[in-house]
Design an enzyme around this catalytic site. Structure first.
Site, short mmCIF file in Angstrom:
data_model
loop_
_atom_site.label_atom_id
_atom_site.label_comp_id
_atom_site.label_asym_id
_atom_site.label_seq_id
_atom_site.Cartn_x
_atom_site.Cartn_y
_atom_site.Cartn_z
N GLU A 1 59.70 41.29 37.57
CA GLU A 1 58.86 41.08 36.38
C GLU A 1 57.58 40.35 36.75
O GLU A 1 56.50 40.65 36.24
CB GLU A 1 59.64 40.29 35.32
CG GLU A 1 60.75 41.12 34.70
CD GLU A 1 61.64 40.27 33.79
OE1 GLU A 1 61.89 40.69 32.68
OE2 GLU A 1 62.07 39.19 34.20
N SER B 1 69.65 32.57 32.87
CA SER B 1 69.08 32.11 31.61
C SER B 1 69.59 30.70 31.33
O SER B 1 70.74 30.38 31.63
CB SER B 1 69.52 33.05 30.49
OG SER B 1 69.43 32.39 29.24
N SER C 1 31.40 24.61 45.59
CA SER C 1 32.34 25.69 45.88
C SER C 1 33.25 25.33 47.05
O SER C 1 34.13 26.10 47.41
CB SER C 1 31.58 26.99 46.19
OG SER C 1 30.71 26.81 47.28
N LYS D 1 34.04 34.59 45.03
CA LYS D 1 35.07 34.28 46.03
C LYS D 1 36.46 34.10 45.44
O LYS D 1 37.44 34.61 45.97
CB LYS D 1 34.67 33.05 46.82
CG LYS D 1 33.77 33.42 47.97
CD LYS D 1 33.00 32.25 48.49
CE LYS D 1 31.57 32.62 48.71
NZ LYS D 1 30.79 32.88 47.49
N LYS E 1 73.48 36.03 31.83
CA LYS E 1 72.26 36.74 32.23
C LYS E 1 71.95 36.62 33.72
O LYS E 1 72.16 35.59 34.34
CB LYS E 1 71.05 36.19 31.46
CG LYS E 1 71.04 36.54 29.99
CD LYS E 1 70.88 38.02 29.72
CE LYS E 1 69.47 38.50 29.91
NZ LYS E 1 68.54 37.93 28.95
N THR F 1 61.18 62.69 34.01
CA THR F 1 59.82 62.87 33.48
C THR F 1 59.92 62.45 32.02
O THR F 1 60.96 62.70 31.37
CB THR F 1 59.32 64.32 33.60
OG1 THR F 1 60.17 65.16 32.82
CG2 THR F 1 59.32 64.83 35.03
N ASN G 1 68.50 37.81 35.44
CA ASN G 1 67.24 38.47 35.09
C ASN G 1 66.43 38.91 36.32
O ASN G 1 66.40 38.20 37.32
CB ASN G 1 66.40 37.52 34.24
CG ASN G 1 67.08 37.18 32.94
OD1 ASN G 1 67.76 38.02 32.36
ND2 ASN G 1 66.92 35.95 32.50
N TYR H 1 20.02 37.94 45.91
CA TYR H 1 21.05 36.91 45.73
C TYR H 1 20.77 36.09 44.48
O TYR H 1 19.63 35.74 44.19
CB TYR H 1 21.11 35.97 46.96
CG TYR H 1 22.12 34.85 46.75
CD1 TYR H 1 23.47 35.05 47.04
CD2 TYR H 1 21.74 33.62 46.21
CE1 TYR H 1 24.41 34.06 46.81
CE2 TYR H 1 22.68 32.63 45.97
CZ TYR H 1 24.01 32.85 46.27
OH TYR H 1 24.94 31.87 46.04
N ASN I 1 22.59 32.54 52.37
CA ASN I 1 22.78 33.86 51.75
C ASN I 1 23.30 34.90 52.75
O ASN I 1 24.20 35.68 52.42
CB ASN I 1 21.47 34.36 51.13
CG ASN I 1 21.01 33.48 49.98
OD1 ASN I 1 21.70 32.54 49.61
ND2 ASN I 1 19.84 33.76 49.44
N1 ARG Z 1 27.95 28.74 48.13
C1 ARG Z 1 27.02 29.82 48.01
C2 ARG Z 1 27.77 31.08 47.61
O1 ARG Z 1 28.95 31.14 47.80
C3 ARG Z 1 26.35 30.05 49.31
C4 ARG Z 1 25.00 30.65 49.17
C5 ARG Z 1 24.13 29.71 48.44
N2 ARG Z 1 22.78 30.09 48.52
C6 ARG Z 1 21.85 29.44 47.79
N3 ARG Z 1 20.66 29.84 47.96
N4 ARG Z 1 22.15 28.48 46.98
O2 ARG Z 1 27.21 32.01 47.09
#
Ligand code: ARG
Length: 468
Positions: A299, A286, A27, A334, A292, A158, A294, A326, A113
C-alpha cells in the site's frame, strides 16, 4: 570587503541579507548531498585553470589537497554546513579558503549556474546506475518467483473479470518486461546526462581562454570513443532542466509500474482472492482488530508512487513560465529530484523483499483456473477450426453460456443433444476443449502463455539478467 556584507557576492551591497532571507533562500540543507560532485568539478576546474596558466602548479596542488581534505570531512559528517553561505558551492569554497588563499581564484571563469548543472549531471549518471542495480535485483526476484511457481496457473483478468488461463509465471514475466522498459529509460537519462556544461559560466561563457574539452575529459563526460561531450549553447546549458524532468519521469513511470503490481498482489492477498500470502516481515497488524494482517508495504509503494508523480508535476510547473536563462526559481528543482530518487530506490527494494518472500496458494489458484468459462473463447476457436465463421461461433458459444447459466450448470455439463441445437458443430469431441493444460499447450506462439513459450522466456531473461 566589508564584514557587513556577503563574503562571496557582497561587493555591491552595503548590508547583509536579512536573517529571514537567509533562512528562506538557503539550499545547503538539501544540496549538500551534491558535495562529492561539486568537489570533483572543482578539482577538474582547478586542473584546467593551471593548464591555461591562471593557477600556478603549487596553487592547483594546494586546492586539490584542500578539496580532498574537505571531501573526507564531508564523508565523515564533520564539515559544518552554514546556511549563511547559501548553498553547497559557497560552503565548499569558504571551507577551502581555510586551507589555501588560492581558493579565491577557483571561481575564475565559472559561475554557480554552470557549476550546479554540472554537479547534477554527475549525480544523475551515478544515481541512475544505482536505480538500475536495484531494479535488476527486483527483476531477478520476479524471475525466481516465476521459476519456482512455473506449474501454477491462474486466470488472466481483463476488466478485473476472469478472462483466460495463463501461468502465474507468464504474468510475472509481464512485470519483468515492464521493468525492462524502465531500465532502458534510465539508460537514456544516463546518455543525456553525459554532456558537460562547465564553461557556460553564468549564461554567456567567459572571455578567458578556458579548455572545456580538458574539463569534460577529467569529469568523464566522454563518448564511447573517449571524445569529450560538451553542451553547445551557454544559454541553454544553464537554463535547461529537461534532464531533471526526464529523470523524474522515469522514476514516476517506474513508480506507477510498482503501484500496479502492488495493486495486483494486494488483491491476490485478500481473503476474496487468496492466491498468495504476504510475508509477516512486510505486513503489519491492526491495533484494534487482532486478526488483521495488512499489506502495508504494498500500500505504501502504491501511495509513494503518487508522491513521485507529484514531484514531476512540480518540475514541469517550475520550468514552464520561466524566461531564459537561469532564475533562482530553479533552486527548487533539487528537492523533487532527490525525493523522487530516494522514494523509487526504497520502493524497489521493498517490492523485491516483499515479493520474493511470498507464498502462493497453489490449491486456491487451481480451483480458480479450473473455471470452465475461461475456455469459452477456446470453444469459439474450436468451431472456427471446424469451419464456422468467427462471429457465428462467438454467438453460438454466447448462447451456450446463457443456457448453462439458466440451467445452473457449467457449460461443459450441458448435454450434446442440446448443444447440437445451438450449433451443429457442437457435437462429438467439443468437450475436449475444457482442459487447461491442453488449452495452454495450444498457445505456443511467441509472446503466448504456453509452457514451452514461458520456458523460453525464462531462459531468455535468465541470460539477460545473468540470473542462473
Ligand atoms: N543554489 C543555486 C541553485 O541551486 C545555485 C545557483 C545560484 N546562482 C545564482 N546566481 N544565485 O540553483
Amino acid at each position: 570587503m566589508s564584514k557587513k556584507t556577503h563574503s562571496t557576492w557582497g561587493g555591491r551591497f552595503s548590508k547583509k541579507p536579512a536573517e529571514l532571507m537567509v533562512r528562506f533562500s538557503e539550499s545547503v540543507s538539501f544540496d549538500q548531498r551534491l558535495a562529492p560532485y561539486d568537489i570533483f568539478c572543482s578539482k577538474a576546474h582547478a586542473a584546467m585553470l593551471c593548464k591555461i596558466g591562471i593557477l600556478k602548479k603549487s596553487e592547483r596542488d594546494a586546492i586539490h589537497k584542500g578539496l580532498d581534505a574537505i571531501a573526507l570531512r564531508v564523508k565523515k559528517g564533520q564539515l559544518k554546513w552554514s546556511t549563511k553561505l547559501e548553498d553547497v558551492h559557497m560552503n565548499i569554497e569558504a571551507a577551502l579558503l581555510k586551507y589555501t588563499p588560492a581558493a579565491a581564484k577557483l571561481q575564475t571563469a565559472r559561475s554557480r549556474n554552470d557549476q550546479v548543472v554540472t554537479d547534477m549531471r554527475l549525480f544523475f549518471k551515478d544515481i541512475c546506475k544505482d536505480i538500475i542495480t536495484v531494479l535488476t535485483k527486483l527483476q531477478v526476484g520476479l524471475l525466481q518467483l516465476a521459476k519456482v511457481n512455473q506449474d501454477i496457473c491462474i486466470p488472466a483478468y481483463t476488466h478485473l473479470q476472469r478472462a483466460q488461463p495463463i501461468s502465474l509465471a507468464h504474468q510475472l514475466l509481464a512485470y519483468i518486461e515492464m521493468f525492462n522498459r524502465d531500465h532502458m529509460r534510465l539508460k537514456i537519462v544516463i546518455d543525456h546526462a553525459n554532456v558537460c556544461p562547465l564553461g557556460s559560466g553564468a549564461v554567456a561563457g567567459t572571455t578567458l581562454p578556458i579548455d572545456r574539452e580538458f574539463v569534460a575529459k577529467y569529469l568523464d563526460f566522454v563518448d564511447t570513443k573517449g571524445r569529450p561531450q560538451l553542451t553547445q549553447n551557454s544559454v541553454d546549458a544553464v537554463a535547461d532542466r529537461d534532464l531533471y524532468i526526464e529523470f523524474v519521469t522515469a522514476c514516476a513511470l517506474c513508480g506507477t509500474h510498482l503501484s500496479r503490481i502492488a495493486e495486483d498482489f494486494i488483491l491476490w492477498n485478500s481473503t476474496e482472492f487468496n492466491y498468495v500470502m504476504l510475508p509477516d516481515s512486510f505486513t503489519t497488524g491492526s491495533s484494534l482488530m487482532p486478526h488483521k494482517k495488512n499489506p502495508d508495504s504494498l500500500e505504501l509503494i502504491r501511495g509513494k508512487s503518487a508522491r513521485i508523480q507529484g514531484q514531476l508535476q512540480i518540475l514541469l510547473t517550475l520550468v514552464k513560465g520561466l524566461p531564459f536563462s537561469y532564475n533562482r526559481d530553479l533552486q527548487e528543482d533539487k528537492r523533487p529530484v532527490f525525493d523522487a530518487c530516494d522514494e523509487i530506490l526504497i520502493s524497489l527494494q521493498v517490492m523485491e523483499k516483499t515479493l520474493t518472500k511470498i507464498k502462493v496458494n497453489r490449491d486456491v489458484c487451481a480451483i480458480a483456473v479450473a473455471d470452465v468459462n475461461l475456455l469459452a473463447t477456446d470453444l469459439v476457436d474450436f468451431l472456427v477450426e471446424k469451419g464456422a465463421p468467427f462471429r457465428e461461433a462467438h454467438r453460438a458459444v454466447g448462447r451456450l453460456v446463457a443456457l448453462a447459466e439458466k440451467e445452473g450448470v457449467m457449460i461443459n455439463e450441458l448435454k450434446t443433444i442440446h448443444t447440437r441445437r445451438i450449433h451443429k458443430l457442437l457435437d462429438g469431441d467439443w468437450k475436449n476443449v475444457f482442459n487447461t493444460e491442453y488449452a495452454l499447450n495450444k498457445r505456443d506462439k511467441i509472446g503466448m502463455p504456453g509452457p514451452r513459450q514461458v520456458r523460453r522466456q525464462i531462459n531468455r531473461w535468465n541470460k539477460k539478467l545473468g540470473a542462473h
